[in-house]
Motif scaffolding. Structure first.
Motif, short mmCIF file in Angstrom:
data_model
loop_
_atom_site.label_atom_id
_atom_site.label_comp_id
_atom_site.label_asym_id
_atom_site.label_seq_id
_atom_site.Cartn_x
_atom_site.Cartn_y
_atom_site.Cartn_z
N GLU A 1 0.83 -1.19 0.00
CA GLU A 1 0.00 0.00 0.00
C GLU A 1 0.87 1.25 0.00
N VAL A 2 0.37 2.31 -0.65
CA VAL A 2 1.07 3.60 -0.64
C VAL A 2 0.04 4.71 -0.78
N ALA A 3 0.19 5.73 0.07
CA ALA A 3 -0.69 6.90 0.03
C ALA A 3 0.06 8.05 -0.62
N VAL A 4 -0.55 8.66 -1.65
CA VAL A 4 0.07 9.76 -2.39
C VAL A 4 -0.67 11.04 -2.07
N ASP A 5 0.07 12.06 -1.63
CA ASP A 5 -0.51 13.38 -1.38
C ASP A 5 0.40 14.40 -2.03
N TRP A 6 0.05 14.77 -3.26
CA TRP A 6 0.84 15.68 -4.08
C TRP A 6 2.25 15.14 -4.26
N ALA A 7 3.27 15.75 -3.66
CA ALA A 7 4.64 15.30 -3.87
C ALA A 7 5.10 14.29 -2.83
N ASP A 8 4.26 13.97 -1.86
CA ASP A 8 4.64 13.06 -0.78
C ASP A 8 3.97 11.70 -0.96
N ALA A 9 4.72 10.65 -0.65
CA ALA A 9 4.19 9.30 -0.72
C ALA A 9 4.67 8.51 0.50
N THR A 10 3.74 7.88 1.20
CA THR A 10 4.06 7.06 2.36
C THR A 10 3.37 5.72 2.23
N GLY A 11 4.04 4.67 2.69
CA GLY A 11 3.45 3.35 2.55
C GLY A 11 4.06 2.34 3.49
N ASN A 12 3.79 1.06 3.20
CA ASN A 12 4.23 -0.01 4.09
C ASN A 12 5.28 -0.90 3.47
N GLY A 13 5.93 -0.43 2.42
CA GLY A 13 6.90 -1.27 1.73
C GLY A 13 8.02 -1.75 2.61
N ASP A 14 8.40 -0.96 3.61
CA ASP A 14 9.51 -1.35 4.47
C ASP A 14 9.11 -2.40 5.51
N THR A 15 7.82 -2.74 5.57
CA THR A 15 7.37 -3.74 6.55
C THR A 15 7.08 -5.09 5.90
N LEU A 16 7.14 -5.19 4.59
CA LEU A 16 6.78 -6.41 3.89
C LEU A 16 8.00 -7.27 3.58
N THR A 17 7.78 -8.57 3.59
CA THR A 17 8.85 -9.49 3.25
C THR A 17 8.99 -9.59 1.73
N ALA A 18 10.08 -10.19 1.31
CA ALA A 18 10.29 -10.40 -0.12
C ALA A 18 9.17 -11.25 -0.71
N GLU A 19 8.70 -12.22 0.06
CA GLU A 19 7.63 -13.09 -0.41
C GLU A 19 6.33 -12.29 -0.61
N GLN A 20 6.03 -11.39 0.34
CA GLN A 20 4.82 -10.57 0.21
C GLN A 20 4.91 -9.63 -0.99
N LEU A 21 6.08 -9.05 -1.18
CA LEU A 21 6.26 -8.15 -2.33
C LEU A 21 6.09 -8.91 -3.64
N GLU A 22 6.68 -10.07 -3.72
CA GLU A 22 6.57 -10.83 -4.96
C GLU A 22 5.14 -11.30 -5.19
#
Length: 376
Positions: free
Chosen positions: A348-369
């Protein structure tokens, strides 16, 4: 009926052009069509500095096509008997002028009917129109828009001196060349009688943007890959979602390894933004060359050696062969206001104009794939 012929005069000093071709090719491969094969090439002796005390000249390349140039009266204008037809003058861009000769069809389409002279002038500091300034301090000080526009004024004055009656001039330009054409008309309205400036973003310069605004090249890209551009809105939505999702997926070392493997990177990626910058650039070029016919306009300027043509409507082709598919991206919020949330699997990632925040740093390689982001 043609409009009345404008009769006021303008004079400016310039050295006479020196011919380097001097005659038409014995047989034109494509008569009257955009092609450097149909140019008479000249080197115009141009001043290095129009405004200061710096001495020196340099050869500035011109492409001229005068096969259709005739008296204004024969072109349908109400004009004195000895008045020449108009001059259609292209203000060169940031590439060799050959590129614009081959791809500015409107001038060639108009010139025959108007009985006009076609002139393409190369921008100063292009390789074959470059001052010999090796060893000169601040040598790029003479590569300014003001100097370039003064070049056009000087060339036009020299062309007009060939006739007793002033020839009207309409300037043409696109992108940076369109900006130059517009500024030429604003700064020297007595020199050019009109301008056709296409895609000339004079209000997108840093000093003219007064508030936060959308990046206009990105707007053009979005339109080209949408239903409005002959592609699909799904393609547009996938492309908009791809950049923040890919950057979010690359926030960890595991994510970067997955991205490196997916794109078959020559060396490991250290920053997902480097990947998205690289991947975004072709869409900018495709938007610039999104013609309804095959064209080497872009490939000529960005490739070395043989320029292979892009296909007709290349942005549609890019969608058909890549991102016009259901990847499972979910969007919540307003993409038009650049305030929305994207989700793809667990990512997940939230975009607000030039800013983007998300949960990519909490996911495992398996979840990302498993999310499917690598398919983007």
């Amino acid at each position: 009926r043609r409009p009345s012929y404008m009769a006021f005069a303008f004079a400016a000093a310039a050295a006479a052009p020196r011919s380097i071709g001097g005659r038409w090719r014995p047989a034109e491969a494509a008569a009257g069509r955009p092609s450097v094969a149909n140019c008479t090439w000249q080197n115009f002796t141009q001043a290095v500095d129009h405004f200061g005390g710096a001495a020196g000249t340099f050869p500035q390349r011109l492409c001229l096509y005068d096969k259709w140039w005739k008296r204004a009266s024969k072109g349908g204008f109400k004009a004195p008997a000895d008045a020449p037809g108009p001059i259609l003058f292209y203000t060169g861009n940031e590439s060799p002028v050959d590129e614009y000769v081959n791809n500015t069809g409107l001038m060639w389409e108009l010139a025959e009917d108007l009985g006009a002279l076609i002139v393409f002038a190369e921008h100063r500091y292009e390789p074959l129109s470059h001052p010999a300034l090796c060893g000169t301090q601040r040598c790029f000080a003479y590569c300014t828009t003001a100097q370039a526009i003064a070049d056009w004024v000087t060339i036009i004055a020299a062309l007009r001196r060939k006739h007793k009656v002033r020839a009207p001039v309409v300037a043409f330009g696109g992108s940076y060349g369109g900006m130059l054409a517009g500024w030429l008309r604003m700064k020297y309205p007595e020199v050019v009688d009109g301008v056709i400036a296409a895609s000339a973003p004079i209000w997108q310069l840093a000093g003219t943007v007064q508030r936060e605004t959308l990046d206009m090249p990105a707007v053009a890209i979005s339109k080209g890959v949408s239903a409005a551009g002959g592609a699909t809105d799904r393609c547009r939505d996938n492309l908009k979602a791809a950049w923040p999702l890919l950057q979010e997926a690359g926030r960890t070392a595991a994510g970067l390894r997955l991205l490196s493997r997916s794109v078959k990177a020559c060396s490991p990626l250290h920053d997902a933004r480097a990947l998205t910058r690289w991947a975004q650039s072709p869409y900018f070029f495709l938007a610039e060359g999104n013609y309804p016919f095959p064209s080497t306009y872009i490939t000529f300027s960005v490739t070395e050696g043989k320029a292979f043509p892009l296909p007709s409507w290349p942005m549609r082709v890019a969608c058909e062969r890549g991102i016009d598919a259901d990847f499972g991206v979910r969007v919540d919020g307003s993409v038009a206001d650049v305030n929305f949330t994207l989700s793809l699997g667990d990512l997940e990632v939230a975009v607000d104009w030039a800013d983007a925040t998300g949960n990519g740093d909490t996911l495992t390689a398996e979840q990302l794939e498993a999310s499917g982001v690598m398919r983007l």
